[in-house]
Write a protein that holds these residues in place. Structure first.
Motif, PDB file in Angstrom:
ATOM      1  N   ARG A  99       0.824  -1.203   0.000  1.00 53.74           N
ATOM      2  CA  ARG A  99       0.000   0.000   0.000  1.00 53.74           C
ATOM      3  C   ARG A  99       0.862   1.259   0.000  1.00 53.74           C
ATOM      4  O   ARG A  99       0.588   2.220  -0.725  1.00 53.74           O
ATOM      5  CB  ARG A  99      -0.904  -0.003   1.235  1.00 53.74           C
ATOM      6  CG  ARG A  99      -1.896   1.134   1.289  1.00 53.74           C
ATOM      7  CD  ARG A  99      -2.730   1.037   2.562  1.00 53.74           C
ATOM      8  NE  ARG A  99      -3.387  -0.243   2.693  1.00 53.74           N
ATOM      9  CZ  ARG A  99      -4.519  -0.558   2.087  1.00 53.74           C
ATOM     10  NH1 ARG A  99      -5.105   0.323   1.309  1.00 53.74           N
ATOM     11  NH2 ARG A  99      -5.065  -1.749   2.269  1.00 53.74           N
ATOM     12  N   LEU A 100       1.894   1.288   0.799  1.00 53.95           N
ATOM     13  CA  LEU A 100       2.780   2.438   0.891  1.00 53.95           C
ATOM     14  C   LEU A 100       4.031   2.169   0.057  1.00 53.95           C
ATOM     15  O   LEU A 100       4.582   1.081   0.104  1.00 53.95           O
ATOM     16  CB  LEU A 100       3.176   2.692   2.347  1.00 53.95           C
ATOM     17  CG  LEU A 100       2.012   2.986   3.302  1.00 53.95           C
ATOM     18  CD1 LEU A 100       2.522   3.135   4.724  1.00 53.95           C
ATOM     19  CD2 LEU A 100       1.266   4.231   2.871  1.00 53.95           C
ATOM     20  N   ARG A 101       4.461   3.135  -0.658  1.00 57.10           N
ATOM     21  CA  ARG A 101       5.574   3.021  -1.598  1.00 57.10           C
ATOM     22  C   ARG A 101       6.898   3.081  -0.829  1.00 57.10           C
ATOM     23  O   ARG A 101       7.655   4.045  -0.956  1.00 57.10           O
ATOM     24  CB  ARG A 101       5.471   4.139  -2.614  1.00 57.10           C
ATOM     25  CG  ARG A 101       6.389   4.010  -3.797  1.00 57.10           C
ATOM     26  CD  ARG A 101       6.067   5.136  -4.767  1.00 57.10           C
ATOM     27  NE  ARG A 101       7.015   5.257  -5.834  1.00 57.10           N
ATOM     28  CZ  ARG A 101       6.907   6.139  -6.826  1.00 57.10           C
ATOM     29  NH1 ARG A 101       5.891   6.976  -6.855  1.00 57.10           N
ATOM     30  NH2 ARG A 101       7.816   6.192  -7.758  1.00 57.10           N
ATOM     31  N   LYS A 102       7.137   2.006  -0.047  1.00 54.27           N
ATOM     32  CA  LYS A 102       8.341   1.966   0.777  1.00 54.27           C
ATOM     33  C   LYS A 102       9.365   0.960   0.283  1.00 54.27           C
ATOM     34  O   LYS A 102      10.525   1.004   0.677  1.00 54.27           O
ATOM     35  CB  LYS A 102       7.972   1.626   2.229  1.00 54.27           C
ATOM     36  CG  LYS A 102       7.043   2.652   2.887  1.00 54.27           C
ATOM     37  CD  LYS A 102       7.732   3.964   3.129  1.00 54.27           C
ATOM     38  CE  LYS A 102       6.852   4.904   3.939  1.00 54.27           C
ATOM     39  NZ  LYS A 102       7.501   6.210   4.162  1.00 54.27           N
ATOM     40  N   GLY A 103       8.906   0.013  -0.542  1.00 54.39           N
ATOM     41  CA  GLY A 103       9.836  -0.986  -1.055  1.00 54.39           C
ATOM     42  C   GLY A 103      10.213  -2.046  -0.046  1.00 54.39           C
ATOM     43  O   GLY A 103      11.183  -2.772  -0.245  1.00 54.39           O
ATOM     44  N   LEU A 104       9.412  -2.168   1.016  1.00 53.01           N
ATOM     45  CA  LEU A 104       9.748  -3.088   2.092  1.00 53.01           C
ATOM     46  C   LEU A 104       9.088  -4.446   1.890  1.00 53.01           C
ATOM     47  O   LEU A 104       8.185  -4.612   1.082  1.00 53.01           O
ATOM     48  CB  LEU A 104       9.305  -2.495   3.431  1.00 53.01           C
ATOM     49  CG  LEU A 104       9.891  -1.129   3.783  1.00 53.01           C
ATOM     50  CD1 LEU A 104       9.311  -0.643   5.105  1.00 53.01           C
ATOM     51  CD2 LEU A 104      11.410  -1.199   3.858  1.00 53.01           C
ATOM     52  N   VAL A 105       9.534  -5.410   2.663  1.00 54.26           N
ATOM     53  CA  VAL A 105       8.892  -6.714   2.651  1.00 54.26           C
ATOM     54  C   VAL A 105       7.776  -6.686   3.692  1.00 54.26           C
ATOM     55  O   VAL A 105       7.976  -6.251   4.811  1.00 54.26           O
ATOM     56  CB  VAL A 105       9.905  -7.845   2.935  1.00 54.26           C
ATOM     57  CG1 VAL A 105      10.431  -7.803   4.346  1.00 54.26           C
ATOM     58  CG2 VAL A 105       9.305  -9.187   2.615  1.00 54.26           C
ATOM     59  N   ARG A 106       6.578  -7.108   3.278  1.00 56.02           N
ATOM     60  CA  ARG A 106       5.384  -7.043   4.113  1.00 56.02           C
ATOM     61  C   ARG A 106       4.738  -8.420   4.196  1.00 56.02           C
ATOM     62  O   ARG A 106       4.926  -9.244   3.312  1.00 56.02           O
ATOM     63  CB  ARG A 106       4.363  -6.082   3.521  1.00 56.02           C
ATOM     64  CG  ARG A 106       4.904  -4.745   3.070  1.00 56.02           C
ATOM     65  CD  ARG A 106       4.955  -3.771   4.189  1.00 56.02           C
ATOM     66  NE  ARG A 106       5.237  -2.411   3.722  1.00 56.02           N
ATOM     67  CZ  ARG A 106       5.313  -1.371   4.516  1.00 56.02           C
ATOM     68  NH1 ARG A 106       5.125  -1.521   5.829  1.00 56.02           N
ATOM     69  NH2 ARG A 106       5.565  -0.165   4.041  1.00 56.02           N
ATOM     70  N   SER A 107       3.929  -8.634   5.225  1.00 52.75           N
ATOM     71  CA  SER A 107       3.239  -9.912   5.338  1.00 52.75           C
ATOM     72  C   SER A 107       1.797  -9.792   5.802  1.00 52.75           C
ATOM     73  O   SER A 107       1.066 -10.785   5.778  1.00 52.75           O
ATOM     74  CB  SER A 107       3.994 -10.837   6.300  1.00 52.75           C
ATOM     75  OG  SER A 107       4.060 -10.258   7.594  1.00 52.75           O
ATOM     76  N   GLN A 108       1.379  -8.598   6.203  1.00 51.06           N
ATOM     77  CA  GLN A 108       0.004  -8.410   6.649  1.00 51.06           C
ATOM     78  C   GLN A 108      -0.882  -8.021   5.478  1.00 51.06           C
ATOM     79  O   GLN A 108      -0.487  -7.220   4.626  1.00 51.06           O
ATOM     80  CB  GLN A 108      -0.059  -7.317   7.717  1.00 51.06           C
ATOM     81  CG  GLN A 108       0.764  -7.614   8.953  1.00 51.06           C
ATOM     82  CD  GLN A 108       0.300  -8.863   9.653  1.00 51.06           C
ATOM     83  OE1 GLN A 108      -0.894  -9.058   9.897  1.00 51.06           O
ATOM     84  NE2 GLN A 108       1.244  -9.755   9.957  1.00 51.06           N
ATOM     85  N   LEU A 109      -2.069  -8.561   5.487  1.00 47.64           N
ATOM     86  CA  LEU A 109      -3.025  -8.293   4.404  1.00 47.64           C
ATOM     87  C   LEU A 109      -3.233  -6.792   4.227  1.00 47.64           C
ATOM     88  O   LEU A 109      -3.269  -6.276   3.106  1.00 47.64           O
ATOM     89  CB  LEU A 109      -4.340  -8.985   4.733  1.00 47.64           C
ATOM     90  CG  LEU A 109      -5.311  -9.275   3.600  1.00 47.64           C
ATOM     91  CD1 LEU A 109      -4.737 -10.342   2.689  1.00 47.64           C
ATOM     92  CD2 LEU A 109      -6.653  -9.735   4.163  1.00 47.64           C
ATOM     93  N   SER A 110      -3.321  -6.084   5.330  1.00 49.37           N
ATOM     94  CA  SER A 110      -3.621  -4.654   5.292  1.00 49.37           C
ATOM     95  C   SER A 110      -2.459  -3.817   4.770  1.00 49.37           C
ATOM     96  O   SER A 110      -2.643  -2.634   4.477  1.00 49.37           O
ATOM     97  CB  SER A 110      -4.006  -4.169   6.689  1.00 49.37           C
ATOM     98  OG  SER A 110      -2.952  -4.435   7.605  1.00 49.37           O
ATOM     99  N   ASP A 111      -1.280  -4.410   4.637  1.00 49.31           N
ATOM    100  CA  ASP A 111      -0.125  -3.691   4.125  1.00 49.31           C
ATOM    101  C   ASP A 111      -0.125  -3.586   2.598  1.00 49.31           C
ATOM    102  O   ASP A 111       0.701  -2.885   2.027  1.00 49.31           O
ATOM    103  CB  ASP A 111       1.180  -4.374   4.543  1.00 49.31           C
ATOM    104  CG  ASP A 111       1.454  -4.229   6.032  1.00 49.31           C
ATOM    105  OD1 ASP A 111       2.084  -5.138   6.600  1.00 49.31           O
ATOM    106  OD2 ASP A 111       1.023  -3.218   6.613  1.00 49.31           O
TER     107      ASP A 111
END
Length: 125
Positions: A99-111
């Protein structure tokens, strides 16, 4: 933003599949990407994610050692190589951009804010 997933199919347990997800409408290399799986009547669950530079990856415990996420920023595409498939891997697989243009690794649905249409993976015993 459009995410087009493909590569699913019907395979026997122990087989391999490689999913692809082509992205458009965003600066792909700026976004962390992920794959989720959904089975009928259940919420989407995290499978794998990759940071924008491919240097950081994260996997759900059930797929560690069997699945591999990768990306080709020149082709705006993220992949999910799935090996040693089991019946429990059956479901619709969705790719997603954070969702946010951070380029990070995410695992939560809301991310994740952008989703593809999903591709069906069916593993028979």
């Amino acid at each position: 933003v459009q995410l087009q997933a493909c590569g699913g199919g019907l395979v026997q347990a122990g087989a391999s599949l490689k999913l692809s997800c082509a992205a458009s409408g965003l600066t792909f290399s700026d976004y962390g990407m992920g794959w989720f799986r959904q089975t009928e009547g259940k919420e989407r669950v995290f499978v794998a994610a990759i940071a924008r530079s491919s240097g950081v990856k994260k996997y759900a415990d059930p797929v560690k050692g069997r699945f591999a996420i990768s990306r080709d920023n020149a082709k705006n595409t993220v992949y999910l190589q799935m090996n040693s498939l089991s019946v429990e891997d059956t479901g619709v697989y969705y790719c997603a951009a954070e969702r946010l243009r951070k380029g990070l690794v995410r695992s939560q649905l809301s991310d994740f804010g952008s989703w593809g249409q999903g591709t069906q993976v069916t593993v028979s015993s």
